[in-house]
Design a protein around this motif. Structure first.
Motif, PDB file in Angstrom:
ATOM      1  N   UNK A  30       0.825  -1.220   0.000  1.00 42.51           N
ATOM      2  CA  UNK A  30       0.000   0.000   0.000  1.00 42.51           C
ATOM      3  C   UNK A  30       0.856   1.265   0.000  1.00 42.51           C
ATOM      4  N   UNK A  31       0.303   2.321  -0.599  1.00 39.83           N
ATOM      5  CA  UNK A  31       1.029   3.597  -0.704  1.00 39.83           C
ATOM      6  C   UNK A  31       0.165   4.714  -0.120  1.00 39.83           C
ATOM      7  N   UNK A  32       0.836   5.690   0.506  1.00 37.22           N
ATOM      8  CA  UNK A  32       0.144   6.793   1.163  1.00 37.22           C
ATOM      9  C   UNK A  32       0.841   8.105   0.795  1.00 37.22           C
ATOM     10  N   UNK A  33       0.068   9.171   0.724  1.00 40.50           N
ATOM     11  CA  UNK A  33       0.617  10.446   0.233  1.00 40.50           C
ATOM     12  C   UNK A  33       1.265  11.296   1.316  1.00 40.50           C
ATOM     13  N   UNK A  34       1.114  10.906   2.578  1.00 37.88           N
ATOM     14  CA  UNK A  34       1.737  11.673   3.656  1.00 37.88           C
ATOM     15  C   UNK A  34       2.344  10.719   4.677  1.00 37.88           C
ATOM     16  N   UNK A  35       3.430  11.155   5.295  1.00 41.60           N
ATOM     17  CA  UNK A  35       4.102  10.331   6.291  1.00 41.60           C
ATOM     18  C   UNK A  35       3.186   9.993   7.458  1.00 41.60           C
ATOM     19  N   UNK A  36       2.397  10.963   7.921  1.00 39.91           N
ATOM     20  CA  UNK A  36       1.543  10.683   9.077  1.00 39.91           C
ATOM     21  C   UNK A  36       0.532   9.590   8.744  1.00 39.91           C
ATOM     22  N   UNK A  37       0.128   9.479   7.469  1.00 43.68           N
ATOM     23  CA  UNK A  37      -0.827   8.442   7.073  1.00 43.68           C
ATOM     24  C   UNK A  37      -0.182   7.058   7.091  1.00 43.68           C
ATOM     25  N   UNK A  38       1.045   6.952   6.569  1.00 44.45           N
ATOM     26  CA  UNK A  38       1.699   5.641   6.545  1.00 44.45           C
ATOM     27  C   UNK A  38       2.024   5.182   7.965  1.00 44.45           C
ATOM     28  N   UNK A  39       2.370   6.111   8.852  1.00 48.08           N
ATOM     29  CA  UNK A  39       2.637   5.725  10.241  1.00 48.08           C
ATOM     30  C   UNK A  39       1.350   5.336  10.962  1.00 48.08           C
ATOM     31  N   UNK A  40       0.248   5.974  10.610  1.00 48.24           N
ATOM     32  CA  UNK A  40      -1.031   5.574  11.198  1.00 48.24           C
ATOM     33  C   UNK A  40      -1.390   4.155  10.759  1.00 48.24           C
ATOM     34  N   UNK A  41      -1.127   3.846   9.489  1.00 49.50           N
ATOM     35  CA  UNK A  41      -1.377   2.477   9.014  1.00 49.50           C
ATOM     36  C   UNK A  41      -0.502   1.477   9.758  1.00 49.50           C
ATOM     37  N   UNK A  42       0.743   1.856  10.041  1.00 49.72           N
ATOM     38  CA  UNK A  42       1.636   0.960  10.779  1.00 49.72           C
ATOM     39  C   UNK A  42       1.131   0.724  12.197  1.00 49.72           C
ATOM     40  N   UNK A  43       0.641   1.765  12.859  1.00 44.96           N
ATOM     41  CA  UNK A  43       0.130   1.584  14.223  1.00 44.96           C
ATOM     42  C   UNK A  43      -1.095   0.667  14.230  1.00 44.96           C
ATOM     43  N   UNK A  44      -1.823   0.642  13.108  1.00 51.51           N
ATOM     44  CA  UNK A  44      -3.005  -0.217  13.014  1.00 51.51           C
ATOM     45  C   UNK A  44      -2.640  -1.652  12.652  1.00 51.51           C
ATOM     46  N   UNK A  45      -1.343  -1.943  12.504  1.00 51.69           N
ATOM     47  CA  UNK A  45      -0.916  -3.300  12.208  1.00 51.69           C
ATOM     48  C   UNK A  45      -1.018  -3.700  10.757  1.00 51.69           C
ATOM     49  N   UNK A  46      -1.105  -2.698   9.860  1.00 52.26           N
ATOM     50  CA  UNK A  46      -1.275  -2.996   8.440  1.00 52.26           C
ATOM     51  C   UNK A  46       0.010  -3.430   7.759  1.00 52.26           C
ATOM     52  N   UNK A  47       1.164  -3.254   8.402  1.00 53.30           N
ATOM     53  CA  UNK A  47       2.422  -3.630   7.787  1.00 53.30           C
ATOM     54  C   UNK A  47       3.572  -2.902   8.445  1.00 53.30           C
ATOM     55  N   UNK A  48       4.701  -2.901   7.745  1.00 53.51           N
ATOM     56  CA  UNK A  48       5.926  -2.274   8.257  1.00 53.51           C
ATOM     57  C   UNK A  48       6.186  -1.004   7.461  1.00 53.51           C
ATOM     58  N   UNK A  49       6.448   0.089   8.165  1.00 51.02           N
ATOM     59  CA  UNK A  49       6.685   1.390   7.536  1.00 51.02           C
ATOM     60  C   UNK A  49       8.101   1.857   7.829  1.00 51.02           C
ATOM     61  N   UNK A  50       8.541   2.829   7.062  1.00 53.80           N
ATOM     62  CA  UNK A  50       9.776   3.535   7.377  1.00 53.80           C
ATOM     63  C   UNK A  50       9.425   4.787   8.157  1.00 53.80           C
ATOM     64  N   UNK A  51      10.106   4.987   9.264  1.00 59.49           N
ATOM     65  CA  UNK A  51       9.887   6.171  10.097  1.00 59.49           C
ATOM     66  C   UNK A  51      11.225   6.853  10.323  1.00 59.49           C
ATOM     67  N   UNK A  52      11.173   8.022  10.924  1.00 60.03           N
ATOM     68  CA  UNK A  52      12.384   8.728  11.318  1.00 60.03           C
ATOM     69  C   UNK A  52      12.307   9.030  12.808  1.00 60.03           C
ATOM     70  N   UNK A  53      13.460   9.342  13.381  1.00 61.54           N
ATOM     71  CA  UNK A  53      13.482   9.681  14.804  1.00 61.54           C
ATOM     72  C   UNK A  53      12.628  10.908  15.091  1.00 61.54           C
ATOM     73  N   UNK A  54      12.588  11.833  14.149  1.00 60.26           N
ATOM     74  CA  UNK A  54      11.818  13.053  14.369  1.00 60.26           C
ATOM     75  C   UNK A  54      10.329  12.785  14.214  1.00 60.26           C
ATOM     76  N   UNK A  55       9.927  12.222  13.074  1.00 62.54           N
ATOM     77  CA  UNK A  55       8.504  12.066  12.803  1.00 62.54           C
ATOM     78  C   UNK A  55       7.888  10.862  13.507  1.00 62.54           C
ATOM     79  N   UNK A  56       8.712   9.877  13.853  1.00 58.44           N
ATOM     80  CA  UNK A  56       8.173   8.705  14.543  1.00 58.44           C
ATOM     81  C   UNK A  56       8.484   8.648  16.019  1.00 58.44           C
ATOM     82  N   UNK A  57       9.230   9.620  16.515  1.00 60.51           N
ATOM     83  CA  UNK A  57       9.706   9.564  17.892  1.00 60.51           C
ATOM     84  C   UNK A  57       8.613   9.489  18.929  1.00 60.51           C
ATOM     85  N   UNK A  58       7.571  10.296  18.795  1.00 60.02           N
ATOM     86  CA  UNK A  58       6.513  10.296  19.809  1.00 60.02           C
ATOM     87  C   UNK A  58       5.725   8.991  19.788  1.00 60.02           C
TER      88      UNK A  58
END
Length: 309
Positions: free
Chosen positions: A226-254
């Motif tokens: 799956x593809x998403x147009x914004x980083x916050x969307x792909x990380x939200x999908x990852x938190x929902x268990x939809x798969x593995x995403x790439x994050x960064x220390x800044x955008x994924x830190x919290x």
């Protein structure tokens, strides 16, 4: 004696100046929010007022400035720029209590907004306005005070100061990490769904093919999933268990700190991009200086983690 200026119709001048910067009247009309025919009509009226042609029509249906048009376009462009700057300065008077911050959607939602309350508590005299988009807006036209952008720090005609360096790594939900099939080393990604970030700003430099190659992982179809147009969307999908995403220390830190995401393994790749505080050149207005100092404080806990040490 009263000076009476003899000026051409200003709407026609504005249409001409836009047309002079674009290859077609259609493009100029798109900028002004009118049709190509309306631009052509205004240009024709201006040519009639002067009694000289300002454009020549090309066989390709485009237009090109005449020598007279080139001279007039140069002068008018400078005048309109000055007029826009003067207008913006006047509009900003009385707005010293409003701080307008421009940044990307993902940085705003994942980093800035969760922290902005602390700035407001420290400086209750300031009202903060956050404008999110994925392009560096025009400071004068859009009445911005400061921007936080992700890139290499080269912004022509603007001051750019490093805020945070970053690194990129896989993340997933705790349940996905602890479930079946296993996810304990990079090679295990072959049996999991990869979530893709199509955000052209936040992770432009490091996508799954780049990360896997840098980590020395082969044999994985890196473009599926799956593809998403914004980083916050792909990380939200990852938190929902939809798969593995790439994050960064800044955008994924919290999300990592709160336990909603986990790093299944420690491998990471340094990002060639960083976050920069971007402002007009010159001395900061007092409200921007306050915000800059606060940003530096907020970034300090992350800086040792994001500077490659």
């Amino acid at each position: 004696m009263t000076l009476r200026r003899r000026l051409p119709p200003l709407n026609a001048v504005r249409a001409f100046e836009a047309a002079a910067r674009h290859p077609t009247f259609q493009a100029a009309g798109d900028e002004l929010g009118v049709s190509a025919g309306a631009v052509a009509q205004q240009v024709k009226a201006l040519e009639g007022w002067f009694g000289v042609p300002l454009f020549r029509r090309l066989p390709s249906r485009g237009v090109a400035l005449t020598p007279a048009g080139e001279r007039y376009a140069a002068a008018v462009g400078d005048l309109l720029d000055g007029f826009a700057d003067a207008t913006a300065r006047l509009r900003r008077q009385g707005q010293d209590h409003v701080l307008t911050v421009n940044t990307t959607h993902s940085f705003a939602s994942l980093w800035l907004i969760p922290r902005i309350g602390a700035f407001r508590a420290r400086h209750p005299e300031l009202d903060v306005r956050v404008v999110a988009n994925n392009t560096l807006a025009d400071f004068a036209r859009d009445e911005l005070d400061v921007a936080i952008r992700h890139g290499r720090g080269r912004y022509r005609g603007l001051r750019a100061d490093l805020l945070l360096r970053d690194s990129v790594f896989p993340v997933c939900s705790p349940a996905l990490r602890d479930g079946t099939p296993p996810l304990a080393r990079p090679a295990d990604l072959a049996r999991h769904v990869l979530l893709h970030d199509d955000d052209p700003i936040d992770l432009e430099a490091v996508a799954w093919p780049d990360w896997l190659a840098a980590a020395g992982v082969t044999g994985i179809e890196a473009r599926r999933g799956p593809r998403f147009t914004h980083t916050f969307m792909v990380l939200q999908a990852a938190t929902a268990g939809e798969g593995v995403a790439l994050a960064t220390r800044v955008l994924g830190g919290d999300l990592l700190a709160g336990g909603r995401l986990v790093r299944p393994f420690p491998e990471e790749v340094a990002s060639p991009y960083a976050f920069f505080i971007v402002t007009p050149e010159g001395q900061d207005p007092p409200k921007v200086a306050l915000f800059r100092a606060w940003l530096a404080e907020q970034a300090a806990p992350l800086s040792p983690l994001c500077d490659g040490t």
